[in-house]
Structures are given as structure tokens and as C-alpha cells.
Design a protein around this motif. Structure first.
Motif, PDB file in Angstrom:
ATOM      1  N   ASP A 104       0.839  -1.210   0.000  1.00 49.95           N
ATOM      2  CA  ASP A 104       0.000   0.000   0.000  1.00 49.95           C
ATOM      3  C   ASP A 104       0.867   1.250   0.000  1.00 49.95           C
ATOM      4  O   ASP A 104       0.574   2.227  -0.673  1.00 49.95           O
ATOM      5  N   MET A 105       1.896   1.226   0.855  1.00 47.49           N
ATOM      6  CA  MET A 105       2.845   2.338   0.898  1.00 47.49           C
ATOM      7  C   MET A 105       4.186   1.842   1.418  1.00 47.49           C
ATOM      8  O   MET A 105       4.256   0.810   2.089  1.00 47.49           O
ATOM      9  N   HIS A 106       5.240   2.594   1.074  1.00 44.85           N
ATOM     10  CA  HIS A 106       6.562   2.240   1.577  1.00 44.85           C
ATOM     11  C   HIS A 106       6.628   2.550   3.067  1.00 44.85           C
ATOM     12  O   HIS A 106       5.943   3.437   3.559  1.00 44.85           O
ATOM     13  N   ALA A 107       7.487   1.817   3.751  1.00 44.61           N
ATOM     14  CA  ALA A 107       7.789   2.039   5.175  1.00 44.61           C
ATOM     15  C   ALA A 107       6.651   1.634   6.105  1.00 44.61           C
ATOM     16  O   ALA A 107       6.701   1.943   7.297  1.00 44.61           O
ATOM     17  N   THR A 108       5.623   0.991   5.565  1.00 42.21           N
ATOM     18  CA  THR A 108       4.706   0.294   6.460  1.00 42.21           C
ATOM     19  C   THR A 108       4.472  -1.073   5.827  1.00 42.21           C
ATOM     20  O   THR A 108       4.409  -1.187   4.600  1.00 42.21           O
ATOM     21  N   ALA A 109       4.370  -2.073   6.683  1.00 47.31           N
ATOM     22  CA  ALA A 109       4.121  -3.424   6.160  1.00 47.31           C
ATOM     23  C   ALA A 109       2.633  -3.557   5.856  1.00 47.31           C
ATOM     24  O   ALA A 109       1.790  -3.322   6.730  1.00 47.31           O
ATOM     25  N   THR A 110       2.325  -3.906   4.634  1.00 51.79           N
ATOM     26  CA  THR A 110       0.919  -4.153   4.265  1.00 51.79           C
ATOM     27  C   THR A 110       0.343  -5.263   5.151  1.00 51.79           C
ATOM     28  O   THR A 110      -0.833  -5.226   5.538  1.00 51.79           O
ATOM     29  N   ALA A 111       1.187  -6.230   5.519  1.00 49.12           N
ATOM     30  CA  ALA A 111       0.724  -7.364   6.345  1.00 49.12           C
ATOM     31  C   ALA A 111       0.211  -6.895   7.709  1.00 49.12           C
ATOM     32  O   ALA A 111      -0.747  -7.470   8.241  1.00 49.12           O
ATOM     33  N   ALA A 112       0.837  -5.867   8.258  1.00 50.28           N
ATOM     34  CA  ALA A 112       0.401  -5.366   9.578  1.00 50.28           C
ATOM     35  C   ALA A 112      -1.015  -4.795   9.464  1.00 50.28           C
ATOM     36  O   ALA A 112      -1.868  -5.002  10.334  1.00 50.28           O
ATOM     37  N   PHE A 113      -1.268  -4.081   8.372  1.00 46.49           N
ATOM     38  CA  PHE A 113      -2.589  -3.493   8.131  1.00 46.49           C
ATOM     39  C   PHE A 113      -3.629  -4.596   7.905  1.00 46.49           C
ATOM     40  O   PHE A 113      -4.730  -4.567   8.467  1.00 46.49           O
ATOM     41  N   VAL A 114      -3.240  -5.585   7.103  1.00 48.61           N
ATOM     42  CA  VAL A 114      -4.152  -6.697   6.813  1.00 48.61           C
ATOM     43  C   VAL A 114      -4.516  -7.410   8.110  1.00 48.61           C
ATOM     44  O   VAL A 114      -5.690  -7.689   8.384  1.00 48.61           O
ATOM     45  N   ALA A 115      -3.514  -7.699   8.937  1.00 48.05           N
ATOM     46  CA  ALA A 115      -3.752  -8.410  10.210  1.00 48.05           C
ATOM     47  C   ALA A 115      -4.757  -7.640  11.058  1.00 48.05           C
ATOM     48  O   ALA A 115      -5.706  -8.219  11.600  1.00 48.05           O
ATOM     49  N   SER A 116      -4.577  -6.335  11.154  1.00 45.82           N
ATOM     50  CA  SER A 116      -5.505  -5.528  11.964  1.00 45.82           C
ATOM     51  C   SER A 116      -6.911  -5.567  11.384  1.00 45.82           C
ATOM     52  O   SER A 116      -7.898  -5.693  12.117  1.00 45.82           O
ATOM     53  N   LYS A 117      -7.009  -5.447  10.077  1.00 45.28           N
ATOM     54  CA  LYS A 117      -8.333  -5.358   9.441  1.00 45.28           C
ATOM     55  C   LYS A 117      -9.110  -6.682   9.461  1.00 45.28           C
ATOM     56  O   LYS A 117     -10.331  -6.681   9.346  1.00 45.28           O
TER      57      LYS A 117
END
Ligand code: UT7
Length: 330
Positions: A87-100
Motif C-alpha cells: 500500500d505504501m513504503h515504510a509500512t508493512a501491508t501485512a500489519a494493516f491486513v492483520a488488523s483489518k
């Protein structure tokens, strides 16, 4: 004590609804359906709407598994997203997916290994499970290639599409699951398939954008040669190492970049066409998503104990093969 293997216990996928066909591309660049079909095997691909990131597809692929298997997301230990279009650099997309998806007891990280991202992810997830450290790992391959493709460049825009596939990996005590892997990389050839701008070496500037360096570039012919020899070599090696002959192998699940590359690999393995699983005609090359999308499309064909060879080749270069015994009947 019995050895713990890491097995795939569920699959899910998500594909955007918008279809970009070869006929559509004929109106955009100097190409034609006949050329694309004979040179690549692709007929159409899916395109995710502008303004929506890769996580949208990854979340939906993960939810497909959670809903089908009635999994409590709180039991998931780890979420891995293989992608080159986070989704964006410097954040893991996986962290966002896990939360959602409500996996709030999990940690998440991305793997950037382009078209081999899913295989590298299977290797990583397997190691965590075999060690006994984690029990439920959600591995997702997802890419929104339309966000990095130049739709005036016929060398790339005819190949790539968007999509996401996911698997759940869990321990298996019956000897099923991942048996062996042969993974390699060669960074000396990274310039043959790359996005130059946006990294630390060439940050995004107006000049870089004007020169289209923020788009994916490939030297198709050269990449093709490396892909054919390395994917076939890796697949042959994993068969030899595990004393598998062409009748022992039930299916080849190969990265879907070009039908001719897959054909060359299966010819080297000596396996018949019915065992070579393909969906490249429908989705094109979705990078990290091709392998789990094959698993999702063909899940009903797999039987417990089937010997499946996975193979991939992609930017980096990264490539490899894995041998897995399927763990369930659908
Ligand atoms: O997933 C990551 C790894 N990526 C890959 O594995 C991709 C590997 N490469 C390929 O799949 C192929 O190289 C391509 C599909 C990209 C290109 O196929 P090719 O058979 O290698 O074509 P080419 O680049 O050698 O071009 C052959 C001819 C050329 O014309 P001339 O010079 O022979 O007159 C090209 O200009 O085809 C022409 N051409 C096209 N014609 C119509 C190239 N692209 C197109 C096109 N439509 N899209």
C-alpha cells in the motif's frame, strides 16, 4: 518425537471485477490478440480500481479463508504478505491486513521477492511451523501490478494483472505438507527487471517520473531466457533430490508469467499437460499472487497425499522450486 511438517490447510482468493482483455489493449498500444495469445497465453487480466491498495485484495483473500474455515482470527499467529506493490513504503501491508481481519494477536511483515515471493513466504512460514514456534500462519500473495505498469509500454502492459491469493499453514503430524525446497537468487541481473525510482538509490523526483522510472521495466527476451533455464533446473533438481519421477508428480503449480516458460518447465520434468495447472489466460501475471490463485482455482482437484511441485522465477532474480504433499480432500 514425530517431525512436524508445515501443511496448507485452506486456500482463498480475491480478484477485482474489472476485466482488461487483449482486445481492450489493442486500443491502447500497438499489439493484437493473436500476438499476445501465442507469445504469452494470456487472454485477459483483472484490474483493481484506482485509489485502492493491494491490502484490499489481501484482506478479501484472507477473509475468504476465515469465513470458509470458520477460523477465529485471534488464533492467527502471523500474517505474511508477499508483494512488490505494498500500500505504501515504510509500512508493512501485512500489519494493516492483520488488523483489518481482526488478527490482533498476530504480527505481520511483508516479503519482497517479486514473483517468487509466495515460495519464499512458504519457506518462511514452514520454518516457523516446523520449529514449533507458531501454529497458524496466514500467507498471502497479492499484487496490484496495474499501479506500476506503464500502459504505453507493450513489453509490460500486456503481461501483468491484479489479484490476491491466500493460504493457511498449520502443523501436520502425518508427514504431509512441505517436504523440500530449492530456492535461489542472483542480484547481478536485477537491472533486467526492475522499478528504478522510489528506492534509496533513485528517490522519486520530477525528472525520474518524467523519464518513467517509477514504472516496471523489463528486458523481456533476456528475462525469458533466465526464467526458462532456472525454473526448469530448479524443478528437475527437486524431483531428483526427492526420487520423484514424472508419474509420481501429481501436479505442477508454476508461476504464471508466460505459458511458454511453464511449458518448457513441464517438458523438462516430463509431465503430461493435464498435470500442469494454468490460469494465465484469465488473470495474466499477478506476480506474488499467481501461485495461490492456482491453488484456489484448482483446490477441488487436489487429493490428500498428492505430490505437488511448485516453481517460480521473478525479479531479483529470485527463483526456486518446492515439493509439497497436499494435506486434505476438499
Ligand atoms: O514474472 C516475472 C518474470 N517475467 C517473465 O518471465 C517475462 C519473460 N518475458 C516474456 O514473457 C517475453 O519476453 C515477452 C512476452 C515479454 C515478449 O515476448 P518475446 O517473444 O520475447 O518477444 P520479443 O520481445 O522478442 O519481440 C518479438 C517481436 C518484436 O518484433 P520484431 O523486432 O521481431 O519485428 C517485438 O517488437 O514482437 C514484437 N512485440 C510485440 N508485438 C505485438 C513485442 N511486444 C509486442 C506486443 N505486441 N505486445
Amino acid at each position: 518425537m514425530k517431525k512436524i511438517n508445515a501443511s496448507i490447510t485452506a486456500v482463498g482468493s480475491f480478484l477485482p471485477q474489472t476485466v482488461l482483455s487483449n482486445l481492450d489493449l489493442e486500443k491502447i498500444v500497438d499489439t493484437n490478440d493473436e500476438w499476445i495469445t501465442t507469445r504469452t497465453g494470456i487472454k485477459e487480466r483483472r484490474i483493481l480500481d484506482k485509489g485502492i491498495g493491494t491490502s484490499y485484495m489481501a484482506i478479501n483473500a484472507a477473509k475468504a479463508i476465515i469465513e470458509e474455515k470458520k477460523i477465529n482470527p485471534l488464533e492467527i499467529d502471523l500474517v505474511i504478505v508477499a508483494t512488490i506493490t505494498p500500500d505504501m513504503h515504510a509500512t508493512a501491508t501485512a500489519a494493516f491486513v492483520a488488523s483489518k481481519i481482526g488478527a490482533t494477536n498476530a504480527f505481520g511483515f511483508d516479503i519482497n521477492a517479486a514473483c517468487s515471493g509466495f515460495l519464499y513466504g512458504m519457506s518462511t512460514a514452514s520454518a516457523f511451523i516446523e520449529s514449533g514456534r507458531y501454529k497458524k500462519i496466514l500467507l498471502i500473495g497479492a499484487d496490484k501490478m496495474s499501479s506500476i505498469v506503464d500502459y504505453t509500454d507493450r513489453n509490460t502492459c500486456i503481461i501483468f494483472g491484479d489479484g490476491a491469493g491466500a493460504v493457511l499453514m498449520e502443523p501436520n503430524n502425518e508427514g504431509l505438507g512441505v517436504q523440500d525446497e530449492y530456492l535461489r537468487s542472483d542480484g547481478n541481473n536485477r537491472d533486467l527487471l526492475r522499478i528504478e525510482a522510489g528506492g534509496s538509490q533513485t528517490p522519486i523526483t520530477v525528472e525520474a517520473v518524467n523519464e518513467k522510472k517509477h514504472f516496471i521495466y523489463q528486458d523481456g527476451k533476456n528475462v525469458f531466457k533466465h526464467a526458462v533455464s532456472n525454473m526448469a533446473d530448479a524443478s528437475e533438481k527437486i524431483m531428483t533430490r526427492n526420487s520423484l519421477n514424472n508419474t509420481d508428480v501429481n501436479f505442477l503449480v508454476a508461476h504464471q508469467a508466460n505459458k511458454r516458460i511453464i511449458d518448457a518447465t513441464s517438458n523438462r520434468m516430463g509431465i503430461v499437460d493435464e498435470k500442469v495447472l494454468m490460469n494465465i489466460h484469465r488473470y495474466g501475471n499477478t506476480t506474488a499472487a499467481t501461485i495461490p490463485l492456482i491453488l484456489s482455482d484448482y483446490e477441488s482437484k487436489f487429493k490428500k497425499g498428492d505430490n505437488i511441485i511448485f516453481a517460480s522465477f521473478g525479479a531479483g532474480f529470485t527463483w526456486g522450486a518446492m515439493f509439497l504433499k497436499w494435506a486434505y480432500n476438499h
